[in-house]
Scaffold this motif. Structure first.
Motif, short mmCIF file in Angstrom:
data_model
loop_
_atom_site.label_atom_id
_atom_site.label_comp_id
_atom_site.label_asym_id
_atom_site.label_seq_id
_atom_site.Cartn_x
_atom_site.Cartn_y
_atom_site.Cartn_z
N LEU A 173 5.40 -129.03 105.61
CA LEU A 173 6.33 -128.50 106.62
C LEU A 173 7.77 -128.66 106.17
O LEU A 173 8.60 -127.76 106.31
CB LEU A 173 6.12 -129.21 107.97
CG LEU A 173 4.79 -128.96 108.67
CD1 LEU A 173 4.69 -129.82 109.93
CD2 LEU A 173 4.64 -127.48 109.02
N ASN A 230 8.76 -126.41 103.22
CA ASN A 230 8.73 -125.00 103.57
C ASN A 230 9.68 -124.66 104.70
O ASN A 230 9.69 -123.55 105.21
CB ASN A 230 7.31 -124.56 103.92
CG ASN A 230 6.44 -124.53 102.70
OD1 ASN A 230 6.74 -123.83 101.74
ND2 ASN A 230 5.39 -125.34 102.70
N ASP A 231 10.47 -125.68 105.11
CA ASP A 231 11.50 -125.44 106.10
C ASP A 231 10.90 -124.95 107.42
O ASP A 231 11.46 -124.08 108.08
CB ASP A 231 12.49 -124.40 105.55
CG ASP A 231 13.93 -124.80 105.88
OD1 ASP A 231 14.15 -125.97 106.22
OD2 ASP A 231 14.81 -123.94 105.80
N ARG A 232 9.75 -125.50 107.77
CA ARG A 232 9.08 -125.09 109.01
C ARG A 232 9.33 -126.14 110.09
O ARG A 232 9.49 -127.32 109.78
CB ARG A 232 7.57 -124.99 108.80
CG ARG A 232 7.14 -123.98 107.76
CD ARG A 232 7.40 -122.57 108.23
NE ARG A 232 7.00 -121.62 107.21
CZ ARG A 232 7.49 -120.39 107.10
NH1 ARG A 232 8.42 -119.98 107.93
NH2 ARG A 232 7.08 -119.57 106.16
N SER A 266 13.45 -124.58 99.64
CA SER A 266 12.33 -124.18 100.50
C SER A 266 11.17 -123.61 99.68
O SER A 266 10.18 -123.17 100.25
CB SER A 266 12.80 -123.15 101.52
OG SER A 266 13.25 -121.97 100.87
#
Lengths: 349, 349
Positions: A34, A37-39, A132
């Protein structure tokens, strides 16, 4: 070429796993995913800690395992800080990016392309793409003197190819054409044809390679003891090339030859000469630069400092792909633009 | 416009959370993230189940929460199935993609660009980008009759803008120019100037809009009872435009006017006319298409079916962004290319 303190290169590729990053950061593997992946789903503090650990260990998502999809092997980033309308007018970028894409396509890579207004935004975009995991490396173009991208992006340890002379691109591995040698060849050729008053219509003064060409132009004019002649700056557009040509042809000391920094301006200059009743090549010699297909299509056809811009883009992409593959970074020039004489140059009268 | 059975649109945007997907699939939120980002760490079977559930619920990663980075709001995909070298030669794509990028840049979006060799690879790339969350929508170009992308990509429920006439683009929302009306205007104008033998140098026969133009050309030639004249197919390159022009000018029934499907071929045709001693516009009228800056730079300047290709790309991007924002899909034409008469057209002798 890689300084030892660059994160992301601190350990050999493929040795670090997501599990190690998770363990070191004290989180789950899912949280690591997360974060990188910049989630949403992890706090900002946790995300920062995870990214810090990932940088320390030189880990990047997905790299050791390689791509899952045979058609999507990864992306390479390219940011261009020029107005979109101007970009549409210059054959150079079309050919250069087509050359890049030809090499990327062979490897099932895609090009992630972004237009920005200023260099600080460009830095944020490359940085964000890399952190990312959206890109596996970037191509940097349009270097200026003391380019701020060097200090900002070099510490990321991201694979980069810089398009520009090593005098401009800092420690980045780079690929370039020897602009000074090409300018010198052009002016020497015109001088050999008897042209003592050669002017130049250059690109944007802020670009590093414009400066290199201007200095080389002034140097060879002095060496050959030619009459001093202006170097005018433009935005590379046909419109500004036409305006600069009108200025030169209307001046009291009208030049007998003009060297242009690209080809669209030379095409425009040829048209201005016709409009002002100045015969090319009888009264005025013109030399274009880059030599896209335009130069062969005008009447008379345009003599040009010719190089294969498509191959230049392809070479930049090949070097970046080699760096992404973990190979050594290496810099080097592509072939120097060579004079191709056509119908727009002749002996001075 | 959206059929009710399209996944990804089954529920209003932003209502589904990653937690719901995880719960329905019986996995952790981290596993969902790994699956949709195509990262290692979950089994293929689990990944498939998660993606299936995500599709059912209409959930896509990161959308409800919006972008974390102000400079990286998302990507839009564009795949081009043409040889890279050919791409480098055509002003249309430079201007069209610059127009797209100008709109994306305003929204901090990037363009993910890929060259492929064939349409099945194109389908796999769009599909992969969308499923892995790399793109939030795609721009589709170069439609053919019975285009396989319609059946393959429509069920994904991905926001799409198709660049092409609705007769070619199936159920996709689309943006197009009225090519049939423009061809008709050009031939009628030439006929009014007394040209009874007008030929056409067209683009690739496989492209849908080439077919639309050919049919409109044949129709207006018949309506006006003009002499039958050939429509030649090319790859849009200056080289093939020159060759087609040589063929036409060497034929027993030499045309007195030629209509080109782009501008680089018309520039090449002008050069061929000069090479063969055929005077433009005295003996031959030429009309270009697209009208990049080239048309104003030749001598004589080129009359053209003129439209703002940059604005066309910008409009395609604006419609796609509206669809990505959850707005209704809507199709519509951009302004029809309009005849701009310049120096290359005159009365038939």
């Amino acid at each position: 070429m890689t300084p030892p303190d660059v994160p992301g290169r601190a350990r050999p590729e493929g040795k670090v796993t997501i599990a190690e990053v998770a363990a070191r950061a004290g989180v789950s593997k899912g949280a690591v995913s997360l974060a990188v992946n910049d989630r949403p789903g992890v706090s900002d503090a946790t995300r920062e800690r995870i990214l810090e650990v990932a940088r320390e260990l030189g880990w990047r998502p997905g790299r050791p395992a390689g791509p899952r999809s045979p058609v999507l092997a990864g992306n390479v980033g390219l940011v261009i800080a020029r107005p979109a309308r101007m970009l549409a007018l210059e054959p150079f970028y079309t050919e250069f990016t087509a050359g890049i894409e030809s090499v990327l396509a062979e490897r099932s890579f895609s090009l992630l392309l972004r237009l920005v207004g200023a260099v600080d935004e460009e830095i944020a975009v490359h940085d964000g793409w890399w952190r990312s995991g959206q890109t596996r490396g970037s191509i940097l173009v349009d270097f200026t003197e003391d380019d701020p991208r060097i200090g900002a992006l070099r510490p990321l340890g991201m694979p980069v190819i810089a398009v520009g002379h090593p005098g401009l691109t800092g420690g980045f591995p780079s690929v370039w054409t020897d602009d000074a040698a090409a300018v010198t060849e052009a002016v020497r050729y015109l001088a050999a044809l008897g042209h003592r008053r050669t002017a130049r219509v250059g690109g944007p003064a802020a670009l590093g390679h414009s400066g290199i060409r201007t200095r080389a132009f002034d140097r060879v004019v002095a060496e050959l003891d030619l009459e001093p002649a202006p170097s005018l700056s433009t935005d590379y557009s046909g419109e500004q090339g036409a305006r600069a040509t009108r200025t030169l042809l209307a001046s009291a000391q009208r030049p007998t030859a003009i060297l242009y920094d690209n080809d669209i301006m030379a095409v425009a200059g040829l048209s201005v000469a016709a409009e002002m009743g100045v015969s090319v090549p009888d009264e005025l010699s013109l030399i274009a630069w880059d030599d896209s297909q335009l130069c062969g299509l005008t009447r008379p056809s345009l003599s040009a400092m010719s190089h294969d811009v498509f191959a230049y883009g392809a070479e930049a992409a090949r070097r970046l792909m080699a760096a992404i593959d973990g190979g050594p970074e290496c810099s080097g020039p592509v072939p120097t633009p060579a004079l191709v004489p056509r119908g727009s140059t002749a002996r001075a009268r």
